[in-house]
Structure formats: C-alpha cells, structure tokens
Design a protein around this motif. Structure first.
Motif, PDB file in Angstrom:
ATOM      1  N   TYR A 187       0.790  -1.264  -0.098  1.00 39.55           N
ATOM      2  CA  TYR A 187       0.016  -0.133   0.076  1.00 39.55           C
ATOM      3  C   TYR A 187       0.877   1.259   0.006  1.00 39.55           C
ATOM      4  N   VAL A 188       0.549   2.454  -0.968  1.00 37.78           N
ATOM      5  CA  VAL A 188       1.401   3.336  -0.968  1.00 37.78           C
ATOM      6  C   VAL A 188       0.742   4.477  -0.098  1.00 37.78           C
ATOM      7  N   VAL A 189       1.588   5.034   0.910  1.00 32.45           N
ATOM      8  CA  VAL A 189       1.063   5.887   1.841  1.00 32.45           C
ATOM      9  C   VAL A 189       0.576   7.377   1.228  1.00 32.45           C
ATOM     10  N   GLY A 190      -0.806   7.639   1.575  1.00 35.82           N
ATOM     11  CA  GLY A 190      -1.113   8.984   0.840  1.00 35.82           C
ATOM     12  C   GLY A 190      -1.203  10.033   1.584  1.00 35.82           C
ATOM     13  N   ASN A 191      -1.470  11.139   1.368  1.00 34.89           N
ATOM     14  CA  ASN A 191      -1.409  12.337   2.037  1.00 34.89           C
ATOM     15  C   ASN A 191      -2.567  12.164   3.145  1.00 34.89           C
ATOM     16  N   GLY A 192      -1.878  12.636   4.422  1.00 38.81           N
ATOM     17  CA  GLY A 192      -2.665  12.308   5.770  1.00 38.81           C
ATOM     18  C   GLY A 192      -3.184  11.232   6.118  1.00 38.81           C
ATOM     19  N   ASP A 193      -2.419  10.107   5.675  1.00 40.55           N
ATOM     20  CA  ASP A 193      -2.661   8.705   6.118  1.00 40.55           C
ATOM     21  C   ASP A 193      -1.905   8.482   7.266  1.00 40.55           C
ATOM     22  N   THR A 194      -2.649   7.954   8.182  1.00 39.40           N
ATOM     23  CA  THR A 194      -1.990   7.382   9.546  1.00 39.40           C
ATOM     24  C   THR A 194      -2.094   5.911   9.662  1.00 39.40           C
ATOM     25  N   TYR A 195      -1.721   5.363  10.834  1.00 33.98           N
ATOM     26  CA  TYR A 195      -1.540   4.021  11.054  1.00 33.98           C
ATOM     27  C   TYR A 195      -3.058   3.803  11.291  1.00 33.98           C
ATOM     28  N   GLU A 196      -3.835   4.566  12.114  1.00 34.88           N
ATOM     29  CA  GLU A 196      -5.349   4.393  12.494  1.00 34.88           C
ATOM     30  C   GLU A 196      -6.007   4.358  11.185  1.00 34.88           C
ATOM     31  N   SER A 197      -6.094   5.569  10.298  1.00 38.19           N
ATOM     32  CA  SER A 197      -6.722   5.472   9.372  1.00 38.19           C
ATOM     33  C   SER A 197      -6.831   4.433   8.259  1.00 38.19           C
ATOM     34  N   VAL A 198      -5.508   3.912   8.012  1.00 41.26           N
ATOM     35  CA  VAL A 198      -5.312   2.780   7.116  1.00 41.26           C
ATOM     36  C   VAL A 198      -5.586   1.501   7.599  1.00 41.26           C
ATOM     37  N   ALA A 199      -5.462   1.305   9.125  1.00 39.00           N
ATOM     38  CA  ALA A 199      -5.966  -0.023   9.551  1.00 39.00           C
ATOM     39  C   ALA A 199      -7.431   0.120   9.786  1.00 39.00           C
ATOM     40  N   ALA A 200      -8.229   1.236   9.932  1.00 44.60           N
ATOM     41  CA  ALA A 200      -9.601   1.075   9.868  1.00 44.60           C
ATOM     42  C   ALA A 200     -10.097   1.043   8.565  1.00 44.60           C
ATOM     43  N   ALA A 201      -9.434   1.481   7.472  1.00 46.69           N
ATOM     44  CA  ALA A 201     -10.049   1.427   5.959  1.00 46.69           C
ATOM     45  C   ALA A 201      -9.953   0.072   5.673  1.00 46.69           C
ATOM     46  N   ASN A 202      -8.863  -0.923   6.167  1.00 45.87           N
ATOM     47  CA  ASN A 202      -8.616  -1.913   5.771  1.00 45.87           C
ATOM     48  C   ASN A 202      -8.820  -3.331   6.620  1.00 45.87           C
ATOM     49  N   GLY A 203      -9.656  -2.725   7.682  1.00 45.56           N
ATOM     50  CA  GLY A 203     -10.220  -3.841   8.568  1.00 45.56           C
ATOM     51  C   GLY A 203      -9.333  -4.743   9.135  1.00 45.56           C
ATOM     52  N   VAL A 204      -7.916  -3.995   9.709  1.00 51.40           N
ATOM     53  CA  VAL A 204      -6.844  -4.621  10.473  1.00 51.40           C
ATOM     54  C   VAL A 204      -6.626  -3.781  11.708  1.00 51.40           C
ATOM     55  N   SER A 205      -6.127  -4.406  12.678  1.00 51.28           N
ATOM     56  CA  SER A 205      -5.951  -3.403  13.775  1.00 51.28           C
ATOM     57  C   SER A 205      -4.549  -2.525  13.688  1.00 51.28           C
ATOM     58  N   VAL A 206      -4.498  -1.584  14.645  1.00 53.43           N
ATOM     59  CA  VAL A 206      -3.286  -0.755  14.661  1.00 53.43           C
ATOM     60  C   VAL A 206      -2.224  -1.514  14.559  1.00 53.43           C
ATOM     61  N   LYS A 207      -2.337  -2.277  15.994  1.00 52.52           N
ATOM     62  CA  LYS A 207      -1.196  -3.100  16.297  1.00 52.52           C
ATOM     63  C   LYS A 207      -0.582  -4.084  15.156  1.00 52.52           C
ATOM     64  N   ALA A 208      -1.596  -4.877  14.467  1.00 47.16           N
ATOM     65  CA  ALA A 208      -1.230  -5.822  13.396  1.00 47.16           C
ATOM     66  C   ALA A 208      -0.533  -5.101  12.385  1.00 47.16           C
ATOM     67  N   LEU A 209      -0.902  -3.824  12.064  1.00 45.11           N
ATOM     68  CA  LEU A 209      -0.510  -2.963  10.818  1.00 45.11           C
ATOM     69  C   LEU A 209       0.931  -2.447  11.291  1.00 45.11           C
ATOM     70  N   ARG A 210       1.084  -2.070  12.708  1.00 46.42           N
ATOM     71  CA  ARG A 210       2.365  -1.616  13.118  1.00 46.42           C
ATOM     72  C   ARG A 210       3.430  -2.772  12.998  1.00 46.42           C
ATOM     73  N   ASP A 211       2.882  -3.922  13.445  1.00 48.47           N
ATOM     74  CA  ASP A 211       3.873  -5.074  13.618  1.00 48.47           C
ATOM     75  C   ASP A 211       4.151  -5.481  12.187  1.00 48.47           C
ATOM     76  N   ALA A 212       3.578  -5.140  11.225  1.00 44.51           N
ATOM     77  CA  ALA A 212       3.815  -5.698   9.917  1.00 44.51           C
ATOM     78  C   ALA A 212       4.824  -4.815   9.192  1.00 44.51           C
ATOM     79  N   ASN A 213       4.918  -3.515  10.058  1.00 46.53           N
ATOM     80  CA  ASN A 213       5.795  -2.496   9.122  1.00 46.53           C
ATOM     81  C   ASN A 213       6.566  -2.033  10.462  1.00 46.53           C
ATOM     82  N   PRO A 214       7.317  -2.866  10.785  1.00 44.70           N
ATOM     83  CA  PRO A 214       8.231  -2.389  12.149  1.00 44.70           C
ATOM     84  C   PRO A 214       9.388  -1.195  11.799  1.00 44.70           C
ATOM     85  N   ASP A 215       9.798  -1.044  10.458  1.00 45.82           N
ATOM     86  CA  ASP A 215      10.813  -0.073   9.774  1.00 45.82           C
ATOM     87  C   ASP A 215      10.062   1.230   9.638  1.00 45.82           C
TER      88      ASP A 215
END
Length: 662
Positions: free
Chosen positions: A226-254
């Motif tokens: 997923y290419v990050v867009g303007n204003g995207d946050t972990y919270e907004s991307v996680a909500a839009a894709n039906g995943v938890s914020v923790k799972a999204l952060r864990d998948a992108n530790p860098d």
C-alpha cells in the motif's frame, strides 16, 4: 483514503499438495510474533525471475503476496513465512505411534442391564478371562463397577484393534491425534460416538496408525502493498482495511510514522487449501477442520443409502407354496398383512415414495442367498429378518457388510447386536429388561418389603433370582415365603407387620402358581387395611388378564412386559380393516402378529419419511401393542429396543399402561 493507492488486493491462491520443506537463503525479520523470509524485488524482475532466483514456486509467492499475480514493482518486498519453508519445522512428515508403548489397560464401567456374558462377548474374550481379571465378580455384577478388561496388545491381535477408555477432558480430536488415526475411522469403528456424544468412562475401539490425506483450510498471513497517501495514519489505514493498528504496525516495524509516497504492507488473514496427512495435525487443527461437519461425516459413514425414496425389504419364510405351513410362517403372513395396513393408513401423507420389497425364503438358505444377491436388497434402507437362526444370522452378516440395518422383530434370544452395528433387536434382551424392572422396584417400591413367593414344584424365572440378588445387594427389605399349597388370607395376615407395605414377587408366571396365592393375597388385603399389598406380575400374566381381571385388580397388580395390546377403538378399527382387506380374522395370539406388523410399519415409515435414523432417540414411537425406543448396547454395538411396558390393574377397576422410558 483512495483505494487507488492499494497496489493489489486479491483472493488467496488455491494450492493443493505444495511442499515447502527447504530453507531459503534469504534474510528474515519478525513481524508481530512470526518470522518471515523477505526478498526485495529488483528493477524489471518478474515473478518468474524471483521464483527461480530464490528457489520457490510462483504459486508460493502469490499465496502469501497476492498482488504479485498482477506483476511486481521495484523495491517491493516479498514475504514468505519461515515456518513453511524451514525443513526443521516441516509439518508434512507423517508420524507413527508405537503400539507397543501404548497403555493398553482398559477399564469398563458397568452399565445398567449389562451381563458378564455380554461384556465378555463385546471385548472378544471368554467369561473365564473376565472373571479371572476381576475376582470381585464372584459377588455379582454391579452397575457403575469398574472392570479391568484383559485385552491383548494391538501388535499381536489379528485386527490391530485397541480398546481405549475415555478419560475426563479427552476429546474425539485428542484421541485421534494420540493414536494417529482419523475422525472417520473412529466413527466407523464406534457408531455410538460423535462430537456431541463423547463421554468420560466410555470405551471405544481404536485402530492406530490409520491416518490419511485430507484437504484443510490452513490459516496464512498475506501481505498487500500500500502506497501511503496524504494524511494517512496507521489508525486511518488500519480502519479502512479492517485490521488492527497493532497488526499494521507489527507488519511494518521499519516505519514508525507513515510518510507520503512510502510503501507499507497491510497484513491480511486468509486461508489456503492444502493436502496434508492427518498425522501432521494437532488436536486443535483437527477440531477446526471437523467441528462444523461432524454430522455430515457421520452420515456419510453410517447412512450411505441416501435415496429419495423409502426402501424397506421384508425377507421372511412365508412358505406360501407349501401345503403344510408352519405356525411361524402364518405368523409372518399376519405380521406382513398388519404392515400393509400401516402403509395404507399413512396413504398420501408420506413425504417421499416408498418401495416395499417382499421375498419368501421358503425356509431355505439357498433361497435366502439368492435373495441377498439382488440389487434391490442391496439398496434397502432396512431389512426385516426372520427368527430362524441360520437365516437371521446370514441376513445380519449381509447387513453389516453392506451397511444396511437389519430389524430383528421375532428372535428373543439372539445376541448379534453386541458386535454387529447393523443389528436392531426389537425384543429387549432379558438382562436389560431385568435391570429396568429392578430400577422400577427401587424407585416405585423403595419403602415396600419385597416378599419372594417360592414355588417348590417349578423352576423359578431368571428375573426372579436376579431381583433377589439385587435386593440383597441394595439391602432392600425382603422376606421369602414358600407356597407349597393354597395360601389363605388368615395365614398370610400373621406374616404381615402392622403398618407395612408389601410387594409380592412370584417365582414364575405360571397360571397354576398364580391360583395358589392370588386368593390369599386378596383376602389378606381385605383383612389388613393397615397394610398395603401389591403384586408384581410376570409377562405371562398378560395372557390371563381376561380370565383373572377382577382378581388382579383387587390385589393391585403391576405387570411388566415387552408388549401389551389393550382393548379399544384403535384395535377394533385395525381388526375390522384386517377382515375387510384380507377376508378373515387375524389369529388371537400374544403378541398379536397383525398389530405387531402394524406398529412396526408405523414406526419405520414415521422415521424414514422424516429422514430420521430408526435407531436414534428422535425415532422413538409409541405403538398400540409395542413401543420402539432404540439405544446402542455399546459404542460399537447394534441397537436394542429398551422399551418395557407396565400394565397396572388397579383396585379402582382401571387398566393403566405406562412405559419405563417415560
């Protein structure tokens, strides 16, 4: 957030039988709690290039990185779970359990109605072997008692069967895992078990090391770029894709924060269909695979004749061509006629077509063999078999081999039900009837003194001796009275304690013996209003009711029996219809065979027309003369009808009928 920034979202690829057992020469990183190999795509690299370079299949890449199906992007990361490709963690290597190391001691918890003979036969051992292993049996068999079954190790038995006593907390899946067998094999060997009927202290048959390949839905983790867009946050991307914020952060530790234009990876939970050996699965994985389809699996194994019709076969020696027909052959004909009346009474109420196939064995095993070779018999839902032992056992063996239930309506002493899962015994075996009568006495007459009426001139019934032994074991108040001559009320009155209640139990059901004591009990009942006197009648008494009705009512008599036909409108209607249809009256016998045939027909049609297994609790049916209430004798046994009727002739001149299963 625009979905255009998602490079690709795709369904999981289906891969059957892929083996991923080699370690990959790639760096790894931990994402959440799982380690993954990863590869960074180079300029102009295709999926074929990457697969060849790192030594995996294109399907493997797409399975965990579904966007790769539509092409790769420079610097895109390809993720592959280490657990799937690490040879040390390879879960596809079948295992075997060493049967010699298994704990082969089997404990059998005695159930109501079981006998030493029946238990020994069920485990294919001799009564002597069972008695030698359990010295306590010298004092009699007690319900709830634990017996040690001296079974042989599977390694030295011809069939390899092990008997396993289910422990508290054990599950069907855990046993399958421990013995390296399958749910299907456990159900095949033990039709009495299912996911909802797996109880501690039950014994089941197990055949170790009978795993098989099955298709499972294995949970996997996929990664969607997923290419990050303007204003995207972990919270907004996680909500839009039906995943938890923790799972999204864990998948992108860098990526501590999201920056516009950067590529992150959205983790998705998916499933992958894989062919695996059941020996590689854990008990939890087996449960996840089977828990929602156990009934379907059971039906596939034990109800193979799923037709859009009801197919019933009656195979009896009618001897229609014989001049001197046996009494039995005439009984069979009247049973069949009653069966036809049942079908006629149902009429167009049937939910599916009914095919009734009727054959005359002519008392010939050769004829019986030729009948059993017919395709129409092999497609039967159930076969009604005769009492003649050779024919009955031949048909029972045929039923077991072809997965067809065999209804034994006539033979009372046959015990094939102990080890034949297709046998259905309509007449409750004596040990089970004895147990039910004992339980009835324990509850209905717990405060009564049991008076055993001994007959010095005749042999007592088995149940008489059984009730005596049970009363002694349970410390029930009891006395014995020998009836050598006619009993008088005066002599019996001297025997009775003031204010006590008495249940009289005769040694046998002979009318001559009844005549010796009936008048005495009636007279004593009139004399001793301070005492309650009741008589327990044997099944033979049903034949004397018409003649001794008033006498039995005055005494207050409870008769136990496998069947009883009361008078009434229902019987009158069937008898009238019988005469109208067949031109003659049915024989007045006990049991009445035409009514028995009617009850049997109604029972079967009621079950099959509602897609109910005749052996299930849901099939229970209250007939005019006979009730049907089947249960398995053990987990690998056939069915016995556990219905026992109580006919109560009351001092109020009423005749009441109840069933001990009510």
């Amino acid at each position: 957030m625009s979905t255009k920034r998602i490079i690709m979202v795709a369904m999981c690829a289906v891969l059957l039988g892929a083996t991923m057992s080699a370690k990959l020469n790639l760096p790894t990183k931990t994402l959440g709690t799982e380690r993954f190999y990863y590869y960074e795509v180079g300029k102009n690299e295709t999926i074929h290039d990457v697969a060849t370079k790192i030594g995996v299949s294109k399907e493997d890449i797409i399975k965990f990185n579904p966007s790769a199906r539509n092409g790769l992007v420079k610097k895109q990361l390809i993720f592959l779970p280490v657990s799937e490709f690490d040879a040390k963690g390879n879960a596809t290597t079948p295992r075997k359990v060493n049967v010699n190391t298994l704990n082969n001691s089997t404990l059998h918890v005695v159930k109501s109605g079981e006998s030493v003979y029946g238990i020994a036969k069920a485990y294919n051992i001799t009564e002597s072997e069972l008695l030698n292993a359990n010295p306590s049996l010298a004092g009699g068999l007690k319900t709830g008692e634990q017996l040690l079954i001296p079974t042989k190790p599977a390694a030295v038995t011809s069939d390899g069967i092990i008997y396993h006593t289910v422990k508290s907390g054990e599950t069907l899946y855990g046993v399958a895992r421990d013995y390296n067998t399958t749910i299907e094999k456990l159900m095949e060997l033990n039709p009495g078990i299912s996911g909802n009927n797996f109880r501690a202290d039950d014994v089941i048959k197990v055949l170790p090391n009978t795993s098989k390949d099955i298709i499972i839905n294995k949970p996997i983790k996929q990664f969607i770029p997923y290419v990050v867009g303007n204003g995207d946050t972990y919270e907004s991307v996680a909500a839009a894709n039906g995943v938890s914020v923790k799972a999204l952060r864990d998948a992108n530790p860098d990526h501590k924060k999201l920056k516009k234009g950067k590529t992150i990876y959205i983790p998705k939970n998916a499933t992958d269909k894989q062919v695996v050996s059941t020996s590689t699965l854990t008990a939890q994985q087996l449960e996840e695979t089977y828990k929602d389809k156990l009934d379907e699996v059971y039906d596939d194994i034990h109800s193979p004749h799923k037709n859009n019709s009801i197919d019933i076969s009656i195979v009896l020696p009618f001897q229609l061509g014989e001049k001197n027909r046996s009494r039995n052959s005439k009984n069979y004909e009247e049973f069949y006629n009653g069966f036809l009346l049942a079908l006629d009474s149902v009429g167009n109420k049937l939910t599916k077509p009914l095919n009734l196939n009727v054959y005359d064995t002519k008392q010939s095993l050769v004829t019986t063999d030729s009948i059993l070779r017919l395709d129409v018999i092999k497609n039967s839902d159930i076969i009604i078999a005769p009492s003649e032992i050779d024919q009955l056992q031949k048909i029972l063996r045929f039923g077991k081999a072809n997965d067809i239930d065999v209804l034994n309506c006539f033979a009372t002493q046959n015990d094939d039900y102990i080890n034949n899962i297709r046998a259905m015994q309509v007449n409750i075996p004596s040990p089970y009837m004895n147990a039910k009568v004992n339980e009835y006495i324990d509850t209905k007459f717990k405060d009564y003194v049991l008076v055993f009426l001994d007959d010095p001139t005749e042999q007592s019934k088995d149940i008489y001796d059984d009730i005596k032994s049970h009363a002694e074991a349970t410390h029930h108040q009891r006395k014995s009275l020998t009836i050598a001559s006619d009993l008088t009320g005066k002599s019996l009155s001297r025997y009775l304690e003031p204010g006590s209640n008495y249940l009289f139990i005769p040694a046998n059901g002979k009318e001559s013996f009844l005549n010796k004591f009936a008048t005495g009990i009636k007279e004593a009942k009139d004399m001793r209003v301070d005492c309650e006197l009741v008589l327990l009648g044997h099944p033979e008494y049903t034949m004397y009711i018409k003649k001794h009705r008033d006498e039995l009512m005055d005494i207050d008599t409870y008769i136990y029996s496998r069947f009883y036909m009361p008078s009434g409108q229902a019987v009158d209607n069937i008898n009238a219809k019988y005469v109208k249809t067949f031109g003659s009256k049915a024989t007045n016998s006990t049991p009445n065979m035409s009514i028995f045939g009617f009850d049997t027909g109604m029972f079967l049609v009621n079950a099959f027309s509602h897609d109910i297994d005749p052996g299930s609790k849901e099939s229970a049916y209250k007939g005019i003369q006979t009730n049907f209430n089947f249960e398995r004798a053990n987990n690998w046994a056939g069915f016995i009808n556990k219905s026992v009727r109580i006919i109560h002739l009351t001092p109020a001149k009423e005749l009441k009928i109840s069933d001990l299963n009510d």
